[in-house]
Design an enzyme around this catalytic site. Structure first.
Site, PDB file in Angstrom:
ATOM      1  CB  CYS A 123      -0.930   0.040   1.213  1.00 46.06           C
ATOM      2  SG  CYS A 123      -1.931   1.554   1.208  1.00 46.06           S
ATOM      3  CB  CYS A 126      -1.835   4.539   4.552  1.00 47.81           C
ATOM      4  SG  CYS A 126      -3.321   4.073   3.657  1.00 47.81           S
ATOM      5  CB  SER A 127      -0.614   0.418   6.634  1.00 50.61           C
ATOM      6  OG  SER A 127      -1.604   1.037   7.435  1.00 50.61           O
ATOM      7  CB  CYS A 128      -4.864  -0.487   2.310  1.00 53.16           C
ATOM      8  SG  CYS A 128      -5.427   1.230   2.387  1.00 53.16           S
TER       9      CYS A 128
END
Ligand code: FE
Length: 215
Positions: A123, A126-128
């Site tokens: 991602c 961000c951190s999906c």
């Protein structure tokens, strides 16, 4: 996020702590933990969040949900061609049929690794991450290095993870979004024809389902 799961009772003592900073030092807390608690306390006082609800959510994802869920999906796909076809066509429905649904897993896509193509998930924003089948993301997944380098030089990132693929294998990087989450379907190892689905599942690691490891 896991620092939020630490007990919240100390927050109620904060006024006391500030009045007597030398009496009661939070020596066991990192700066980040102190900041997280301060923010959490503020948001709680303002009515934005319920600490008990946050604890329940984090505990669920730490204990009940994790890569073992995704491993079951992969093992079933390896063992049952019809399920594999369904998974590749409509991953959200196929995964939900095993009971794995919920936040950050509403729209899933499965990516099949073959000799021709290896898939990696990142991602960049961000951190999906597909929580219902993999649990909480590993620290490195959220790092700036992984997020930027995977797109630019995936083969080098794979090497850093100890994975070397033939030059003939194309590497494709998939960027997760708030709407779409990916599950890598690793290649089934040779010599596993005799294994049960449970035994197959035990071979499948979290990183293999992100694409930074092989099975
Ligand atoms: Fe993200």
């Amino acid at each position: 996020m896991s620092s939020l799961s630490h007990d919240h009772d100390h927050d109620h003592d904060d006024d006391h702590d500030h009045a007597h900073p030398h009496d009661h030092v939070h020596s066991s807390l990192s700066d980040m933990e102190v900041r997280v608690r301060a923010l959490e306390t503020l948001l709680t006082q303002k009515g934005y969040i319920d600490p008990a609800a946050i604890d329940r959510i984090i505990e669920t994802y730490e204990t009940e949900v994790g890569p073992h869920n995704g491993a079951q999906v992969v093992a079933k796909a390896w063992a049952e061609p019809e399920f594999k076809a369904w998974l590749l066509k409509d991953a959200t429905a196929a995964i939900a049929s095993l009971g794995f649904t919920g936040r950050q897993g509403e729209h899933m896509v499965a990516l099949e690794n073959t000799s021709d193509q290896h898939n990696m998930v990142v991602c960049t924003l961000c951190s999906c991450y597909p929580w219902p089948i993999l649990g909480l993301p590993p620290v490195w997944y959220k790092s700036a290095a992984y997020r930027s380098r995977t797109v630019l030089e995936p083969r080098k990132v794979l090497a850093d993870f100890g994975v070397t693929l033939p030059e003939s294998t194309r590497i494709r990087v998939w960027d997760s979004t708030a709407e779409l989450r990916y599950l890598v379907l690793p290649k089934r190892p040779d010599g596993t024809e005799h294994l049960s689905q449970a035994e197959l599942a035990s071979l499948v690691t979290r990183d293999a389902m992100i694409g930074t490891a092989l099975v």
